[in-house]
Design an enzyme around this catalytic site. Sequence first.
Site, PDB file in Angstrom:
ATOM      1  N   SER A 337       0.762  -1.278   0.069  1.00  0.00           N
ATOM      2  CA  SER A 337      -0.016  -0.070  -0.153  1.00  0.00           C
ATOM      3  C   SER A 337       0.984   1.250   0.141  1.00  0.00           C
ATOM      4  O   SER A 337       2.230   1.331   0.433  1.00  0.00           O
ATOM      5  CB  SER A 337      -1.046  -0.031   1.311  1.00  0.00           C
ATOM      6  N   CYS A 338       0.171   2.495  -0.442  1.00  0.00           N
ATOM      7  CA  CYS A 338       1.106   3.672  -0.362  1.00  0.00           C
ATOM      8  C   CYS A 338       0.910   4.301   1.029  1.00  0.00           C
ATOM      9  O   CYS A 338       0.249   5.337   1.283  1.00  0.00           O
ATOM     10  CB  CYS A 338       0.145   4.631  -1.354  1.00  0.00           C
ATOM     11  N   ASP A 339       1.453   3.722   1.990  1.00  0.00           N
ATOM     12  CA  ASP A 339       1.425   4.018   3.200  1.00  0.00           C
ATOM     13  C   ASP A 339       2.753   3.278   3.901  1.00  0.00           C
ATOM     14  O   ASP A 339       3.069   2.448   3.953  1.00  0.00           O
ATOM     15  CB  ASP A 339       0.147   3.532   4.057  1.00  0.00           C
TER      16      ASP A 339
END
Length: 400
Positions: A337-339
């Site tokens: 994920s973009c986290d």
Amino acid sequence: MQPVGAVGLDEVTGLTTPIARFLDGNSHLPTPFLVFDLDVVALRYHQLREALPMAKVFYAVKANPAEEVLARLDSIGSSFDVASRGEIERCLNLGIDPSRLAYGNTIKKERDIAFAFEQGVTTFTVDAEAELEKVVRQAPGSTVYVRTATDGTGADWPLSRKFGCDLSEAAALVRRAAWAGMSFGLSFHVGSQQRDVQAWERPLADVGDLLRQLRGEGLEAVGLNLGGGFPSHYVDPVPELAAYGTAIRRSLAAHLGDFGGEVLVEPGRYLVGDAGVIETEVVLISRRPDNDEARWVYLDIGMFNGLTETLDESIRYRVGTPGDRANQGPVVLAGPSCDSADVLYEKAGYQLPLDLRIGDRVRLLSTGAYTSSYSSVWFNGFEPLRCFFVSAEDQGVVAA
Ligand SMILES: Cc1ncc(COP(=O)(O)O)c(C=O)c1O
């Protein structure tokens, strides 16, 4: 490597024969997914009954609430620890009798207590006065377990601070419950993935003292709930279950030899953890500027798709690649994920083959507990973790 136990669970590869067969036959199935062997649950249930024959088992549904798991446990006689209205409804829909449900969450909406009571659930756990008052109002005449605090020492996933009251408050709650006409028990949880078999000794000594004090006041407990905490097999070694049984039986005899009530356990992780294997795929391998030694390996599963317990690298799953691949090197494992919180293991010292490539499969062993139920619904557009249930009895996949 020799398969261990009647279900053919190979304690080293973490695979059972039906799981291995499923993975071999489904090498093109899109990842990530969890394959779960229902026979392992039954094996673990029987092992626990053998280690603690005096204890009635209430499976902690939150560990893996799949209907297939609940149905198998129901068929072999388990009762169920439920945490919410949703879990109660799921059990009731499967035809499980409400008398076999205990509402063990200490944080309940009053209307959910009323719902549970209407359905026939009559066992509730509390650790605070305001919670007890909700139960007194909504579930009169039922049984209240008062949960005492533990410090969680020895557990990889401690359940301290947020839960449990001290012994003097527990005594006050018991008196109030008894005055309101409720029967009562005591409970505690020594923390999840508890690796110290002696962790039950101190709480049992304290609870023994408290029960004697209450008996002196004419108050007799109907039950004692020893919680969960029994471990799955992750990277850090754990004692055999039999050692837990021996230590707990000894502590019970020493401190509660005269206890005549029911003894309960609420295992989650132990019953379902080793039953599952997550198959995942490498999405990216790269180097980050501040760490030129370890490769960063990004998998198609992460913190938000079921691997929440990697938080602070608390639960360290066994990670491997199919087949024997020597020449391993250090990796940081991260999710897709973009986290930036979605990093699974950076400090724990994981190694993967040096010839690992994008698209290769990576396996996470003993991932049947607290994965599918933690998986988010659509974070970054990723689907919830798909689960497949296998069983030798049914010769293959029984549900998908
Ligand atoms: C009230 C309660 N009982 C039982 C369990 C199950 O614990 P474990 O998975 O360590 O056996 C939990 C876990 O969070 C819990 O909160």
